[in-house]
Write an enzyme that holds these catalytic residues in place. Structure first.
Site, PDB file in Angstrom:
ATOM      1  N   PHE A  82       0.684  -1.200   0.060  1.00  0.00           N
ATOM      2  CA  PHE A  82       0.048  -0.043  -0.001  1.00  0.00           C
ATOM      3  C   PHE A  82       0.792   1.219   0.089  1.00  0.00           C
ATOM      4  O   PHE A  82       0.515   2.391  -0.359  1.00  0.00           O
ATOM      5  CB  PHE A  82      -0.898   0.100   1.211  1.00  0.00           C
ATOM      6  N   LYS A  83       2.207   1.174   0.291  1.00  0.00           N
ATOM      7  CA  LYS A  83       3.062   2.226   0.396  1.00  0.00           C
ATOM      8  C   LYS A  83       2.992   2.962  -1.043  1.00  0.00           C
ATOM      9  O   LYS A  83       3.446   4.306  -1.043  1.00  0.00           O
ATOM     10  CB  LYS A  83       4.479   1.884   0.702  1.00  0.00           C
TER      11      LYS A  83
END
Ligand SMILES: *Cc1c(COP(=O)(O)O)cnc(C)c1O
Length: 491
Positions: free
Chosen positions: A109-110
């Site tokens: 998700f970064k």
């Protein structure tokens, strides 16, 4: 919109200045002076694409950027790099809705924030007329590092230095970072854990002599960790997106609340959910899920933040964190923006490794629920979900799902629930393979292949044939040696 420090020193910044600096002069974190409200109805927003929603949300916080500037940042970030057309698919499985945040280039998700941060950074530099080179310093528990490297590789006017804990990231994560191409990228393994890496980076940020040394060479430091407001704000967009899409699908009715469950490490992702609610999406509970490093579970239950405890390396390594930096922003907001109080707690944490928040903050924390689960429970959750519903979760997402199940069983709460799904199962292929009953693979790369053969679940481009990619970074540094490593890297 101006930004102020959580530690109360005056000196407001506009968004570009806050993004360039990363961390405030007094070591606090930047927070907007007000949380903006969504001006469109949630029904209207439900008809929009991810990019359009991101534009509304990010634009509300970063109003110093012109429409064209912001559009070009968003279009550059959320394009075909994402191997899912809708950018963030929402998948229903096992009684919850998974917000799949991992379809970007590095499969975690970064990427949601780090694919846009370089655009925001270079636009900010231009707007502020900064001609210095920016050196991005990043401590990573495994996923931020690669996402930041991908985002900043080859970006003119920047260098990026990443520190990851030696032997404490998955094999896939490590090779993703050590095989990074780009003249301006630098990667070091630190002989310590994530907290050592993060503390070292924060120390460098507050070292005036070091800054002066770099300034002589025309270099300034900034951060790609979620302490940078330019990283946090883009994350708010996907919670707004998640809610309005559930509304558009009829999963929730107008005004109906949802629960949001977030597998939490540095508290950035769950704080973004809190900000989304402050902007106007209806939320019942923010459920903060931890692994055996359950400082936050205890904090939510008692109001005491106590890091005097054993540190565990787990099968959800991106959450192996004891000092959750972004909690500072929540404490600031819940204390009524009491910078002196926040400064006191943070100093206590440094000196005594423990602090207890005020009754006012404890009261504000009541919309949070905290829970944790063990490594065995994590693997069981992966296995059960796959066998019963054919849905494959990574270990971090599994921690969130298990904590959610425990919460639902204990409370009987039947509120529709969004779970932040934070990584591709292939990033943690060894644990996930074991969890679904596959024989032990030779290494992490073989586990990716075996898992793919067995499940047929899509493998992102960047994770395929990773073992064929040459190792380009071999630097190792001691705890306390990070400043020197940065100087060496910038030679
Ligand atoms: C970084 C990360 C987390 C923790 O997110 P925070 O914003 O640090 O709380 C959870 N899961 C994965 C896969 C991550 O990479």
């Amino acid at each position: 919109m101006k930004y102020e420090s959580t530690r109360g020193s005056l000196g407001y910044k506009n968004a570009p200045q806050a993004i360039i600096r990363g961390i405030a002069e007094d070591k606090g974190l930047y927070v907007p002076q007000q949380i903006p409200h969504l001006t469109d109805s949630l029904e209207e927003l439900g008809k929009l694409s991810y990019q359009e929603i991101a534009y509304k949300v990010i634009g509300a916080f970063f109003d110093d950027f012109t429409d064209e500037e912001l559009k070009s940042c968003i279009d550059g970030a959320y394009d075909e790099k994402f191997e899912a057309e809708e950018i963030v698919p929402i998948v229903e499985a096992g009684g919850a809705h998974f917000l799949e945040l991992y379809h970007g280039k590095t499969a975690a998700f970064k990427d949601m924030a780090l694919s846009i941060l370089p655009y925001l950074m270079t636009t900010s530099l231009k707007k502020e007329g900064v001609t210095d080179k920016i050196c991005i310093l990043t401590a990573t528990s495994g996923d931020t590092g690669k996402a930041a490297l991908e985002g900043f590789a080859g970006v003119e006017g920047t260098e990026i230095v990443v520190f990851y804990p030696y032997g404490a990231v998955s094999q896939v994560q490590e090779r993703q970072m050590t095989s990074q191409e780009g003249e301006n990228t630098h990667v070091f393994a630190i002989k310590g854990n994530f907290d050592n890496a993060q503390t070292g980076v924060k120390k460098i940020f507050s070292d005036d002599d070091f800054a002066a040394k770099l300034a002589e060479r025309g270099i300034r430091l900034s951060s790609a960790n979620s302490i940078n407001i330019g990283r946090l704000v883009p994350q708010v967009a996907y919670y707004v997106y998640g809610y309005v899409k559930l509304l558009a699908r009829g999963v929730v009715k107008a005004g109906e609340k949802v629960n949001i469950v977030v597998p939490t490490g540095n508290f950035g992702n769950i704080l973004a959910a809190y900000l989304a609610a402050e902007m106007g999406i209806p939320v019942n509970k923010f459920i903060c899920a931890s692994n055996e490093n359950k400082v936050l579970t205890d904090f939510i239950n008692t109001g005491v933040y106590d890091i005097r405890r054993e540190f565990f390396v787990t099968n959800s390594p991106s959450m192996d964190i004891l000092i959750s930096s972004n909690l500072e922003r929540l404490l600031y907001l819940l204390s009524g923006r009491d910078g002196e109080a926040v400064k006191g707690w943070m100093n206590q944490l440094d000196a005594e490794k423990i602090y207890e928040v005020s009754d006012k903050v404890k009261e504000g924390m009541k919309c949070f629920a905290g829970g944790f689960c063990s490594e065995e429970e994590t693997e069981k959750a992966v296995g059960d979900m796959y066998r019963q519903h054919g849905y494959l979760m990574d270990t971090h997402t599994a921690v969130a799902y298990k904590v959610y199940q425990d919460y639902a069983a204990a409370t009987g709460d039947e509120t529709p629930t969004l779970i932040a799904s934070t990584a591709s199962p292939y990033k943690f292929a060894e644990s996930v393979s074991r969890a679904i009953g596959l024989a032990e693979a030779e290494d992490g790369f073989a586990a990716v292949r075996a898992l793919n053969e067995k499940t047929g679940v899509y493998v992102q481009k960047g994770l395929k044939d990773l073992d064929q990619k040459p190792v380009l970074h071999t630097g190792v540094c001691e705890v306390g040696g990070q400043a020197q490593a940065v100087l060496d890297a910038l030679k």
